[in-house]
Scaffold this active site. Structure first.
Site, PDB file in Angstrom:
ATOM      1  N   GLY A  53       0.848  -1.188   0.000  1.00  0.00           N
ATOM      2  CA  GLY A  53       0.000   0.000   0.000  1.00  0.00           C
ATOM      3  C   GLY A  53       0.882   1.234   0.000  1.00  0.00           C
ATOM      4  O   GLY A  53       2.045   1.168   0.414  1.00  0.00           O
ATOM      5  N   GLN A 101       2.799   9.896   1.575  1.00  0.00           N
ATOM      6  CA  GLN A 101       4.078   9.176   1.532  1.00  0.00           C
ATOM      7  C   GLN A 101       4.920   9.529   0.307  1.00  0.00           C
ATOM      8  O   GLN A 101       6.111   9.235   0.275  1.00  0.00           O
ATOM      9  CB  GLN A 101       3.833   7.662   1.537  1.00  0.00           C
ATOM     10  CG  GLN A 101       3.263   7.166   2.851  1.00  0.00           C
ATOM     11  CD  GLN A 101       3.205   5.664   2.848  1.00  0.00           C
ATOM     12  OE1 GLN A 101       2.256   5.076   2.355  1.00  0.00           O
ATOM     13  NE2 GLN A 101       4.249   5.031   3.356  1.00  0.00           N
ATOM     14  N   CYS A 124       6.075  -0.182   7.266  1.00  0.00           N
ATOM     15  CA  CYS A 124       5.654   0.987   6.497  1.00  0.00           C
ATOM     16  C   CYS A 124       6.841   1.500   5.693  1.00  0.00           C
ATOM     17  O   CYS A 124       7.951   1.601   6.225  1.00  0.00           O
ATOM     18  CB  CYS A 124       5.162   2.061   7.460  1.00  0.00           C
ATOM     19  SG  CYS A 124       4.629   3.570   6.643  1.00  0.00           S
ATOM     20  N   LEU A 125       6.602   1.858   4.438  1.00  0.00           N
ATOM     21  CA  LEU A 125       7.692   2.341   3.586  1.00  0.00           C
ATOM     22  C   LEU A 125       8.264   3.662   4.096  1.00  0.00           C
ATOM     23  O   LEU A 125       9.390   4.012   3.768  1.00  0.00           O
ATOM     24  CB  LEU A 125       7.217   2.497   2.139  1.00  0.00           C
ATOM     25  CG  LEU A 125       6.713   1.209   1.454  1.00  0.00           C
ATOM     26  CD1 LEU A 125       6.400   1.484   0.003  1.00  0.00           C
ATOM     27  CD2 LEU A 125       7.715   0.080   1.595  1.00  0.00           C
ATOM     28  N   HIS A 163      -4.388   1.067   7.560  1.00  0.00           N
ATOM     29  CA  HIS A 163      -3.041   1.654   7.575  1.00  0.00           C
ATOM     30  C   HIS A 163      -2.956   2.829   6.596  1.00  0.00           C
ATOM     31  O   HIS A 163      -2.439   3.903   6.939  1.00  0.00           O
ATOM     32  CB  HIS A 163      -2.035   0.552   7.220  1.00  0.00           C
ATOM     33  CG  HIS A 163      -0.605   0.994   7.187  1.00  0.00           C
ATOM     34  ND1 HIS A 163       0.363   0.464   8.023  1.00  0.00           N
ATOM     35  CD2 HIS A 163       0.042   1.896   6.402  1.00  0.00           C
ATOM     36  CE1 HIS A 163       1.528   1.039   7.763  1.00  0.00           C
ATOM     37  NE2 HIS A 163       1.368   1.911   6.775  1.00  0.00           N
ATOM     38  N   HIS A 218      -2.737   7.056   7.061  1.00  0.00           N
ATOM     39  CA  HIS A 218      -1.742   7.968   6.472  1.00  0.00           C
ATOM     40  C   HIS A 218      -2.407   9.254   5.990  1.00  0.00           C
ATOM     41  O   HIS A 218      -1.857  10.347   6.156  1.00  0.00           O
ATOM     42  CB  HIS A 218      -1.042   7.317   5.271  1.00  0.00           C
ATOM     43  CG  HIS A 218       0.162   6.499   5.628  1.00  0.00           C
ATOM     44  ND1 HIS A 218       1.217   6.990   6.347  1.00  0.00           N
ATOM     45  CD2 HIS A 218       0.489   5.213   5.327  1.00  0.00           C
ATOM     46  CE1 HIS A 218       2.145   6.041   6.486  1.00  0.00           C
ATOM     47  NE2 HIS A 218       1.724   4.954   5.881  1.00  0.00           N
TER      48      HIS A 218
HETATM   49 NI    NI Z   1       2.686   3.101   5.697  1.00  0.00          NI
END
Ligand code: NI
Length: 171
Positions: free
Chosen positions: A49, A54, A103-104, A145, A149
């Site tokens: 995701g 992000q 998480c990235l 999630h 964000h």
């Molecule tokens: Ni994330």
């Protein structure tokens, strides 16, 4: 298509509530190349995701996909690639499941996060139409999630026990 730069924890864009997207802009196709780039970026970083903040865009958009490889690794259902705009969720039922999450924007770390087992997502689909889906299990976890964000939250905020936080690669 191009791989976008991913914002890491500490960047203020991850802590703002992102702005709603204009439905007319979705219908006019203004997000098509962004969606392609976000999906390519998610693939490049082996994520399931990715949300607008992000990639430094304070917009309520997120993409998701659980490809075969990731599904096998985590023993969960595959999920085809998709996108939602302006999404919110509400729990369906009381049940929660605690499972590992990463998480990235928080690279190399992971921890145990309780999430609603089943949620109802309301948002706008890739064509600009209102969409409502009920998801459970790992897909519901991804949606919670990613929508978090767009509200300025990261999974660390949802961890009741930080002793489960750790590096995913132990040297
Ligand atoms: Ni994330």
């Amino acid at each position: 298509m191009s791989i976008l730069k991913v914002a890491r924890l500490g960047h203020p864009v991850l802590r703002e509530r992102a702005a709603d997207v204009e439905i007319g802009d979705i219908r006019a196709g203004k997000f098509r190349s962004l969606i392609d780039d976000m999906i390519e970026t998610m693939h490049a970083y082996d994520g399931v995701g990715l949300a607008g903040p992000q990639v430094h865009l304070p917009l309520r958009i997120f993409v998701f996909e659980v490809p075969e490889r990731a599904a096998k690794r985590r023993n969960v259902q595959q999920l085809g690639a998709g996108v939602f705009f302006n999404a919110t969720y509400e729990p369906v039922g009381e049940a929660k499941i605690t499972d590992w999450e990463g998480c990235l924007s928080v690279p190399f770390l992971g921890g145990e996060v309780p999430r609603h087992r089943k949620v109802r997502l309301k948002g706008i689909d890739h064509e600009g139409n209102e969409a409502e889906v009920v998801m459970e299990g790992f897909a519901a976890r991804i949606f919670q999630h990613e929508i978090d964000h767009t509200d300025g939250h990261v999974y660390l905020d949802r961890m009741p026990d930080l002793t489960t936080l750790g590096y995913t690669i132990i040297l």
